[in-house]
Design an enzyme around this catalytic site. Structure first.
Site, PDB file in Angstrom:
ATOM      1  N   ASN A   9      -4.563  -1.378   9.606  1.00  0.00           N
ATOM      2  CA  ASN A   9      -5.791  -1.954  10.169  1.00  0.00           C
ATOM      3  C   ASN A   9      -5.580  -2.553  11.552  1.00  0.00           C
ATOM      4  OD1 ASN A   9      -8.026  -1.632   8.370  1.00  0.00           O
ATOM      5  ND2 ASN A   9      -6.944  -2.928   6.882  1.00  0.00           N
ATOM      6  N   ARG A  60     -15.162   1.263  -4.178  1.00  0.00           N
ATOM      7  CA  ARG A  60     -15.617  -0.118  -4.439  1.00  0.00           C
ATOM      8  C   ARG A  60     -17.133  -0.160  -4.620  1.00  0.00           C
ATOM      9  NH1 ARG A  60     -11.571  -2.679   0.044  1.00  0.00           N
ATOM     10  NH2 ARG A  60      -9.794  -2.980  -1.360  1.00  0.00           N
ATOM     11  N   ASP A 111      10.766   2.488   6.060  1.00  0.00           N
ATOM     12  CA  ASP A 111      10.403   1.110   6.412  1.00  0.00           C
ATOM     13  C   ASP A 111      11.399   0.609   7.457  1.00  0.00           C
ATOM     14  OD1 ASP A 111       8.335  -0.977   4.833  1.00  0.00           O
ATOM     15  OD2 ASP A 111       9.879  -1.976   6.030  1.00  0.00           O
ATOM     16  N   VAL A 132       0.833  -1.211   0.000  1.00  0.00           N
ATOM     17  CA  VAL A 132       0.000   0.000   0.000  1.00  0.00           C
ATOM     18  C   VAL A 132       0.868   1.262   0.000  1.00  0.00           C
ATOM     19  CG1 VAL A 132      -1.786   1.283   1.248  1.00  0.00           C
ATOM     20  CG2 VAL A 132      -1.880  -1.205   1.174  1.00  0.00           C
ATOM     21  N   HIS A 140     -14.662   0.735   8.959  1.00  0.00           N
ATOM     22  CA  HIS A 140     -14.001   0.058   7.825  1.00  0.00           C
ATOM     23  C   HIS A 140     -13.791  -1.409   8.206  1.00  0.00           C
ATOM     24  CE1 HIS A 140     -11.538  -0.484   4.302  1.00  0.00           C
ATOM     25  NE2 HIS A 140     -10.493  -0.845   5.028  1.00  0.00           N
ATOM     26  N   ARG A 180      -9.967  -7.855   9.752  1.00  0.00           N
ATOM     27  CA  ARG A 180      -9.009  -6.757  10.001  1.00  0.00           C
ATOM     28  C   ARG A 180      -8.736  -6.630  11.499  1.00  0.00           C
ATOM     29  NH1 ARG A 180     -12.700  -4.926   6.167  1.00  0.00           N
ATOM     30  NH2 ARG A 180     -11.877  -4.089   4.199  1.00  0.00           N
ATOM     31  N   VAL A 237      -3.710   4.355   7.895  1.00  0.00           N
ATOM     32  CA  VAL A 237      -4.200   3.343   6.949  1.00  0.00           C
ATOM     33  C   VAL A 237      -4.175   1.947   7.586  1.00  0.00           C
ATOM     34  CG1 VAL A 237      -3.860   2.330   4.644  1.00  0.00           C
ATOM     35  CG2 VAL A 237      -3.373   4.757   5.011  1.00  0.00           C
ATOM     36  N   ASP A 254     -13.774   2.358   0.298  1.00  0.00           N
ATOM     37  CA  ASP A 254     -15.039   1.607   0.285  1.00  0.00           C
ATOM     38  C   ASP A 254     -16.033   2.244  -0.691  1.00  0.00           C
ATOM     39  OD1 ASP A 254     -13.829   0.103   2.263  1.00  0.00           O
ATOM     40  OD2 ASP A 254     -14.695   1.302   3.890  1.00  0.00           O
TER      41      ASP A 254
HETATM   42  N1  LIG Z   1      -7.417   1.375   5.620  1.00  0.00           N
HETATM   43  C1  LIG Z   1      -7.490   0.736   4.462  1.00  0.00           C
HETATM   44  O1  LIG Z   1      -8.387   0.982   3.662  1.00  0.00           O
HETATM   45  C2  LIG Z   1      -6.474  -0.291   4.115  1.00  0.00           C
HETATM   46  C3  LIG Z   1      -5.582  -0.719   5.065  1.00  0.00           C
HETATM   47  N2  LIG Z   1      -4.626  -1.642   4.758  1.00  0.00           N
HETATM   48  C4  LIG Z   1      -3.693  -1.996   5.822  1.00  0.00           C
HETATM   49  O2  LIG Z   1      -2.444  -1.369   5.549  1.00  0.00           O
HETATM   50  C5  LIG Z   1      -1.399  -2.109   6.183  1.00  0.00           C
HETATM   51  C6  LIG Z   1      -0.267  -2.368   5.183  1.00  0.00           C
HETATM   52  O3  LIG Z   1      -0.689  -3.260   4.181  1.00  0.00           O
HETATM   53  P1  LIG Z   1       0.337  -3.724   3.036  1.00  0.00           P
HETATM   54  O4  LIG Z   1       1.054  -2.544   2.497  1.00  0.00           O
HETATM   55  O5  LIG Z   1      -0.409  -4.592   2.127  1.00  0.00           O
HETATM   56  O6  LIG Z   1       1.356  -4.604   3.894  1.00  0.00           O
HETATM   57  P2  LIG Z   1       2.886  -4.939   3.530  1.00  0.00           P
HETATM   58  O7  LIG Z   1       3.288  -6.078   4.384  1.00  0.00           O
HETATM   59  O8  LIG Z   1       3.052  -5.072   2.054  1.00  0.00           O
HETATM   60  O9  LIG Z   1       3.667  -3.624   3.979  1.00  0.00           O
HETATM   61  C7  LIG Z   1       3.773  -3.215   5.310  1.00  0.00           C
HETATM   62  C8  LIG Z   1       5.161  -2.659   5.512  1.00  0.00           C
HETATM   63  O10 LIG Z   1       5.258  -2.108   6.826  1.00  0.00           O
HETATM   64  C9  LIG Z   1       6.601  -2.303   7.243  1.00  0.00           C
HETATM   65  N3  LIG Z   1       6.718  -2.140   8.685  1.00  0.00           N
HETATM   66  C10 LIG Z   1       6.353  -2.982   9.671  1.00  0.00           C
HETATM   67  N4  LIG Z   1       6.635  -2.438  10.875  1.00  0.00           N
HETATM   68  C11 LIG Z   1       7.172  -1.223  10.646  1.00  0.00           C
HETATM   69  C12 LIG Z   1       7.662  -0.186  11.470  1.00  0.00           C
HETATM   70  N5  LIG Z   1       7.633  -0.277  12.810  1.00  0.00           N
HETATM   71  N6  LIG Z   1       8.158   0.928  10.865  1.00  0.00           N
HETATM   72  C13 LIG Z   1       8.184   1.051   9.535  1.00  0.00           C
HETATM   73  N7  LIG Z   1       7.732   0.087   8.696  1.00  0.00           N
HETATM   74  C14 LIG Z   1       7.241  -1.028   9.246  1.00  0.00           C
HETATM   75  C15 LIG Z   1       6.928  -3.713   6.769  1.00  0.00           C
HETATM   76  O11 LIG Z   1       8.326  -3.951   6.732  1.00  0.00           O
HETATM   77  C16 LIG Z   1       6.273  -3.716   5.387  1.00  0.00           C
HETATM   78  O12 LIG Z   1       7.188  -3.351   4.371  1.00  0.00           O
HETATM   79  C17 LIG Z   1      -2.065  -3.372   6.735  1.00  0.00           C
HETATM   80  O13 LIG Z   1      -2.321  -3.220   8.101  1.00  0.00           O
HETATM   81  C18 LIG Z   1      -3.354  -3.466   5.955  1.00  0.00           C
HETATM   82  O14 LIG Z   1      -4.350  -4.178   6.618  1.00  0.00           O
HETATM   83  C19 LIG Z   1      -4.506  -2.157   3.513  1.00  0.00           C
HETATM   84  C20 LIG Z   1      -5.374  -1.765   2.521  1.00  0.00           C
HETATM   85  C21 LIG Z   1      -6.429  -0.814   2.754  1.00  0.00           C
HETATM   86  O1  LIG Z   2      -9.116  -5.945   3.411  1.00  0.00           O
HETATM   87  C1  LIG Z   2      -8.095  -5.622   4.053  1.00  0.00           C
HETATM   88  O2  LIG Z   2      -7.656  -6.237   5.016  1.00  0.00           O
HETATM   89  C2  LIG Z   2      -7.368  -4.385   3.631  1.00  0.00           C
HETATM   90  C3  LIG Z   2      -8.338  -3.295   3.571  1.00  0.00           C
HETATM   91  O3  LIG Z   2      -8.659  -2.677   4.567  1.00  0.00           O
HETATM   92  C4  LIG Z   2      -9.079  -3.147   2.325  1.00  0.00           C
HETATM   93  O4  LIG Z   2      -8.589  -3.516   1.244  1.00  0.00           O
HETATM   94  O5  LIG Z   2     -10.197  -2.643   2.410  1.00  0.00           O
END
Ligand SMILES: NC(=O)C1=CN([C@@H]2O[C@H](COP(=O)(O)OP(=O)(O)OC[C@H]3O[C@@H](n4cnc5c(N)ncnc54)[C@H](O)[C@@H]3O)[C@@H](O)[C@H]2O)C=CC1
Ligand SMILES: O=C([O-])CC(=O)C(=O)O
Length: 308
Positions: A120, A151, A32, A11, A175, A88, A118, A148
């Site tokens: 979750n 979508r 990161d 993301v 969410h 989530r 962002v 949302d």
């Molecule tokens: N609010 C929303 O609509 C959405 C929320 N999400 C959430 O966003 C988050 C990230 O999802 P992705 O990018 O797919 O995961 P990902 O695993 O691809 O990336 C997360 C990154 O965070 C890094 N990380 C972990 N701890 C850290 C720290 N203390 N400091 C800096 N970096 C750190 C990891 O090394 C990793 O590169 C998840 O919790 C996911 O559920 C994802 C999609 C939509």
């Molecule tokens: O579904 C998940 O866990 C990530 C997210 O929040 C979304 O894509 O809406």
């Protein structure tokens, strides 16, 4: 305009890419915890600049927050995503600690930053930032409803066999798979209510498909989605950076609005240079009010798991 994105994963990198392509920020800093990862993503993205025609400077750092100093806006995507079959809410144990540490490091170096949360479970993570930092509530914004709603529009367009640009609609509430409240009675196709085009049963199906939008993609991808989440975050960042005064549903701290108190949950807000500049009170039907209340109960239950 300096924007920091913490978490250079799926993301975070997608969000940085969209911000760069839209070319409104002078600088994007990716952070990161994985050694070299943010630096690598930043370099790869910079090598798209001449191809995609942007001048935004993207840099990366492994945890050196001094590089983020003076950020106007910061996005928190650090943490773990869910796997198929998970909710989530199950991510709270690991992500709460990460979000708490990251938000504090960001604010230490950028005391005037506007934070977009962002990670979750997003509404609870937004509430955590509200409770554990001294940022004013207009500068703490949770991203969920913008995604949302995108979508919802996709599902409405699909059901009506219409172009998405014809459709307007919004999702409020938490969410989460159960907590989203798609406002079907307000959704329109070129100002005509969608109920003129779709049966009640089909509209209910659209709402149900919208609510499990994230879970559906997680099932298909094996991890959660990133293109639409990244695009949604970049739209919020642009609205603030360019003082657009656009309306999006965002998670914000409520003090009586929508009959709710001491909770962060998705409601329509106006975004501009001051972050959340206004909470918009949309009249809801009795059924929508009841769904919003139920959604709030779910978010409050998850908030109760926080150790603040
Ligand atoms: N609010 C929303 O609509 C959405 C929320 N999400 C959430 O966003 C988050 C990230 O999802 P992705 O990018 O797919 O995961 P990902 O695993 O691809 O990336 C997360 C990154 O965070 C890094 N990380 C972990 N701890 C850290 C720290 N203390 N400091 C800096 N970096 C750190 C990891 O090394 C990793 O590169 C998840 O919790 C996911 O559920 C994802 C999609 C939509
Ligand atoms: O579904 C998940 O866990 C990530 C997210 O929040 C979304 O894509 O809406």
């Amino acid at each position: 305009m300096k924007v920091t994105v913490v978490g250079a994963g799926a993301v975070g990198a997608s969000c940085a890419e969209y911000i760069a392509i839209k070319d409104f920020a002078s600088e994007v800093v990716l952070v990161d915890i994985k050694e070299g990862y943010a630096e690598g993503k930043a370099m790869d993205l910079m090598q798209t600049a001449s191809l995609n025609g942007f001048d935004t400077k993207i840099t990366g750092t492994t945890g050196d927050y001094s590089k983020t100093a003076g950020s106007d806006i910061a996005v928190i995507t650090s943490g773990i995503p869910r796997k198929p079959g998970m909710t989530r809410e199950e991510l709270i144990g690991i992500n709460a600690g990460i979000v708490k540490t990251v938000s504090s490091s960001l604010i230490e170096h950028s005391p005037n930053v506007t934070l977009i949360v962002v990670s979750n479970p997003m509404d609870t993570m937004t509430y955590l930032v509200h409770k554990t930092t001294n940022l004013p509530k207009n500068k703490i914004i949770g991203m969920g409803g913008a995604l949302d709603s995108a979508r919802f529009k996709y599902r409405l367009a699909e059901a009506m066999e219409a172009p998405i640009s014809d459709i307007d609609g919004m999702v409020i509430g938490g969410h989460s798979d159960k907590g989203m409240v798609p406002l079907t009675s307000h959704a329109t196709r070129n100002s005509i209510r969608v109920s003129e085009f779709l049966s009640t049963e089909r509209l209910e199906q659209v709402a149900a498909d919208t609510k499990v939008g994230g879970a559906t993609l997680t099932g298909l991808l094996g991890t959660s989605a990133w293109y639409a989440p990244g695009a949604a975050v970049s739209a919020l960042v642009q609205a603030i950076a360019c003082d657009q005064k656009k309306m999006f549903p965002c998670s914000t701290y409520l003090e009586g609005e929508y009959g709710l108190n001491d909770i962060c949950i998705g409601v329509p807000v106006i975004l501009g240079k001051n972050g959340i500049e206004k909470i918009v009170d949309v009249p809801l039907s009795d059924a929508e009010k009841a769904k919003m209340q139920e959604s709030a109960e779910g978010v409050t239950k998850t908030n109760g798991l926080l150790e603040i």
